[in-house]
Write an enzyme that holds these catalytic residues in place. Structure first.
Site, PDB file in Angstrom:
ATOM      1  N   SER A   1      -9.865  -0.675   7.047  1.00  0.00           N
ATOM      2  CA  SER A   1      -9.253  -0.687   5.716  1.00  0.00           C
ATOM      3  C   SER A   1      -8.546  -1.986   5.375  1.00  0.00           C
ATOM      4  CB  SER A   1      -8.259   0.473   5.589  1.00  0.00           C
ATOM      5  OG  SER A   1      -8.927   1.714   5.675  1.00  0.00           O
TER       6      SER A   1
ATOM      7  N   LYS B   1       0.846  -1.191   0.000  1.00  0.00           N
ATOM      8  CA  LYS B   1       0.000   0.000   0.000  1.00  0.00           C
ATOM      9  C   LYS B   1       0.882   1.241   0.000  1.00  0.00           C
ATOM     10  CE  LYS B   1      -3.982   1.884   2.597  1.00  0.00           C
ATOM     11  NZ  LYS B   1      -4.904   1.616   3.738  1.00  0.00           N
TER      12      LYS B   1
ATOM     13  N   SER C   1      -9.496   1.489   2.790  1.00  0.00           N
ATOM     14  CA  SER C   1      -8.687   2.282   1.878  1.00  0.00           C
ATOM     15  C   SER C   1      -7.644   1.454   1.135  1.00  0.00           C
ATOM     16  CB  SER C   1      -7.982   3.399   2.667  1.00  0.00           C
ATOM     17  OG  SER C   1      -7.123   2.877   3.669  1.00  0.00           O
TER      18      SER C   1
END
Length: 593
Positions: A171, A73, A147
């Site tokens: 997330s 990420k 996310s």
């Protein structure tokens, strides 16, 4: 060239160990197949950047993740690569690896790309990024979840066996539920957040996505551990307590599904499946959890997000996603006094939640109450996002561990997911049940359509436990069995020793006890195997009176475990009961006479 699509870590490892796969060839081919226009990616490593990592590999025997590709990420630092947090104006080049990235590389894992996310990790939808909305891996009209959108989708498509995300409000779980993969949200402090762009630093966790629970746990074992560079890092104080074979799960009595009938139907089906497997479902009042969840975005914790990016926002507000900017801008509505009052309220609610959780083995919730389309999110981005956090927002505030698991397909062909929530440091106990659930579900790997691999029964006890063979008064239903159960030990199986033991009824013992002695002219004796937390083992051994003790027993299949043994001298005047084949048969025969 082998088709590595959908491979698990174990399948990559087997290919390397059999010399059927060359790391450079396989990884360069995989990198070359990544589409730079795919919204899942923010940065794909160049061929040279990839080769540099490959050249630093040692051997598959030395590195547990040798040549295993993963993606990261893009709010987590990797040395020499840009970190954007999905905001190009914010971007900087990291001068060193985040702690967990360094641990993965040391273990031989190979970083392929950095992935898209809801900007500044603010969102559960996967659409709040200038790099584009990341579509669901099953149907592009639907959201992927955020996310950690890109990290989840890369695994679901089978491009990599695992990826790293972050989790503040869900997330690391919502994208797992929306893409038919596993999302491991650890206890806060188990994985380092050093080198992570903060969202809410006091709540942030790095997380793992994988196709299987086994792979998620394997990665967790590499990246876990105290990090002095992270002020929120913690040492695990005790091993996780295994869930019972037939656990009790607390479920919400009131579940809003926001008109998503498919989600509700899938939830009911899952509950039926769990009950058929012997799980007891306990309806519970989740009002304390819901009140706590509302504090995350409706209270002063939004000021933590402002603390992370406030200076940047002051100079570059026009460069931020307007929804993200609007959320963070709420920080100005709260004072320091408000923050302390909210913290006091959080503590009260957490204590109430802990008391409720103590009555069950874990909580069980739908990972998300609905699966919206991208168009539905665009029409009402804040409200829909809030709905998705119904069962996730409270977890980090309450200092809980969580594991998001696939739970099959809805009737419309989209995935459904559930989440187990445990107390702090119960991560591995959730994983142990997750493996059993995964095996019973017989599902598929993400969106690849490939069947999950068949699990093998481990020969070793779970992490933090010792396997103990009991032969007499500690057997199930016998007088001293409570000494095991009160220490959270769990029965694994009933089996036999090898054929070179003799069993004696020791005289003058209360309650009656046998003595097991190694002998050339013995026979197999029935034993029960129990897994006990290591931190409880010392107090258990302290209760064992002479002439008994704990030694190493050999089982009929050749395994060796710790178990009860007896001093040979103590059997001089004892009755030899070997022919009964076990203590229970002897006790039953004595009662019958």
């Amino acid at each position: 060239m082998a088709n590595t699509l959908g491979w698990t870590i174990g399948e990559w490892q087997r290919a390397y160990h059999t010399d059927s796969l060359n790391a450079a060839d396989a990884l360069q081919a995989l990198r070359g197949a990544l589409d730079p226009d795919d919204p899942a990616w923010i940065y794909i490593l160049s061929s040279d950047e990839l080769q540099q990592q490959i050249d630093e590999l040692t051997t598959a025997d030395e590195q547990p993740l040798y040549g295993i590709p993963f993606v990261l990420k893009d709010n987590i630092d990797a040395a020499g690569l840009p970190t954007t947090a999905a905001c190009p104006t914010f971007a900087y080049t990291a001068n060193k690896d985040a702690t967990l990235v360094a641990r993965l590389k040391a273990a031989g894992a190979i970083l392929l790309a950095k992935t898209n996310l809801d900007q500044f990790a603010t969102g559960l939808v996967g659409t709040r990024s200038p790099y584009g909305a990341v579509p669901n891996s099953f149907n592009p009209e639907y959201v992927s979840g955020g996310s950690s959108s890109g990290s989840a989708v890369a695994v679901a498509r089978g491009l990599v066996p695992f990826s790293i995300g972050t989790d503040t409000a869900g997330s690391g779980r919502v994208p797992a539920g929306f893409n038919n993969i596993v999302g491991l949200k650890p206890t806060k402090g188990r994985f380092s957040i050093n080198g992570v762009v903060p969202a809410c630093k006091s709540l942030d966790c790095t997380s793992v996505f994988a196709l299987t629970v086994e792979d998620a746990e394997a990665v967790a074992g590499i990246i876990e551990g105290f990090d002095p560079a992270d002020g929120f890092s913690r040492k695990q104080p005790y091993p996780a307590r295994l869930l019972p074979t037939q656990p009790r799960f607390g479920i919400p009595t009131d579940l809003p599904f926001f008109d998503d009938a498919e989600q509700e139907k899938a939830w009911r089906k899952t509950l039926n499946q769990l009950q058929q497997q012997g799980v007891e479902l306990v309806p519970m009042d989740f009002s304390a959890m819901q009140t706590l969840a509302q504090l995350l975005y409706g209270g002063p914790w939004v000021a933590e997000r402002h603390a992370a990016v406030g200076e940047f926002m002051h100079e570059h507000a026009d460069k931020m996603n307007p929804v993200v900017r609007g959320i963070i801008d709420q920080a100005q509505n709260f004072s320091a006094t408000d923050a302390y009052r909210a913290e006091y309220r959080r503590a009260e609610l957490v204590r109430s939640i802990q008391q409720s959780m103590a009555t069950v083995d874990a909580l069980l919730v739908p990972t998300a109450p609905r699966l919206p389309t991208i168009a539905e999110v665009e029409a009402d981005p804040v409200a829909v996002n809030s709905q998705l956090g119904t069962w996730t927002n409270f977890v980090n505030l309450a200092d809980c561990s969580a594991l998001a698991l696939p739970a099959g397909m809805r009737d419309d062909g989209l995935p459904f997911g559930i989440t187990l929530i445990g107390a702090a440091w119960q991560d591995t106990s959730l994983g142990e049940f997750g493996k059993r659930w995964q095996q019973s579900l017989k599902g598929t790997r993400g969106a690849t359509g490939l069947a999950l691999p068949t699990a093998t029964t481990p020969d070793t006890p779970p992490q933090g436990h010792i396997r103990l063979a009991v032969v007499g008064a500690h057997l199930t239903g016998m007088p001293l069995n409570s000494q095991l159960t009160e220490r959270q030990a769990r029965l694994v199986e009933t089996t036999h020793t090898s054929g070179d033991y003799r069993l004696f009824a020791l005289p003058g013992t209360t309650p009656p006890k046998p003595g097991l002695v190694k002998a050339q002219d013995g026979k197999p004796i029935i034993v029960e195997l129990w897994d006990m937390p290591i931190d409880q083992f010392g107090s258990f051994v302290a209760l064992i009176p002479a002439p008994l003790g704990i030694g190493t027993l050999t089982l009929v299949d050749g395994r060796q475990v710790k178990g009860f043994i007896c001093e040979s001298l103590a059997t001089t005047d004892a009755e030899d009961i070997t022919e009964f084949g076990g203590w229970r048969a002897y006790i039953n025969a004595r009662r019958a006479s």
